[in-house]
Scaffold this active site. Sequence first.
Site, PDB file in Angstrom:
ATOM      1  CG  HIS A 218      -1.832  -1.106   1.345  1.00  0.00           C
ATOM      2  ND1 HIS A 218      -2.294  -1.563   2.557  1.00  0.00           N
ATOM      3  CD2 HIS A 218      -2.423  -1.902   0.418  1.00  0.00           C
ATOM      4  CE1 HIS A 218      -3.117  -2.578   2.367  1.00  0.00           C
ATOM      5  NE2 HIS A 218      -3.205  -2.807   1.073  1.00  0.00           N
TER       6      HIS A 218
ATOM      7  CE  LYS B 276       1.537   3.474   5.547  1.00  0.00           C
ATOM      8  NZ  LYS B 276       0.937   2.297   4.885  1.00  0.00           N
TER       9      LYS B 276
ATOM     10  CG  ASP C 226      -4.419  -5.850   0.041  1.00  0.00           C
ATOM     11  OD1 ASP C 226      -4.387  -4.698  -0.447  1.00  0.00           O
ATOM     12  OD2 ASP C 226      -4.149  -6.087   1.225  1.00  0.00           O
TER      13      ASP C 226
ATOM     14  CE1 TYR D  83      -0.357   2.351   9.130  1.00  0.00           C
ATOM     15  CE2 TYR D  83      -0.663   0.263  10.274  1.00  0.00           C
ATOM     16  CZ  TYR D  83      -1.063   1.187   9.308  1.00  0.00           C
ATOM     17  OH  TYR D  83      -2.166   0.927   8.536  1.00  0.00           O
TER      18      TYR D  83
END
Length: 187
Positions: free
Chosen positions: A62, A72, A170, A132
């Site tokens: 992603h 991130k 996905d 995250y």
Amino acid sequence: MKVTPLSLSEVLLITPPRFEDSRGFFSETYNVQRMKDAGISETFVQDNQSLSRQKGVVRGLHCQLAPYAQGKLVRVTRGSIWDVAVDARTGSPTYGQWAGAELSASNWSQLWIPAGFLHGFVTLEENTEVQYKCTALYNKASERSVRWDCKEIGIDWPVDPEQVVLSEKDLASPSFSAAKDWFSYTG
């Protein structure tokens, strides 16, 4: 805090110290000055947390496009994952290359993934929790993805492809060639 660049030098494996005694442990998992000292000066604006109930859950690959591109800082608070970053910056000397590391509640490591990289992970244990920090807010219109098993990238995932658990999104992700010109390398 131990900081180790991976094969993609911008992707950093960070291991904060843990101080343990008979009561348990204490760890400073984020400190703005220590991150700046490690070369991470971005401001984090959003924290995310996911729970994957099954081993073999793949989330990714992603990213978000500018102006919502996200860096991130990823860590695991329960269980373990194989975490991956892919350089998607057109013109980069490492364009299309990947780096990965195991993150777990046991090894206490974190992975810094800068904006311009795709991100994905696979759970190595049941009931794995991932947390995250992100440098930009979520924006659905800017969201993009690439197939987790794209042969153009060739990620060495430590999971049997027949046992992977994927979201519908996905499953429908395109190959890496779709990522051309999503990001530009500025050197």
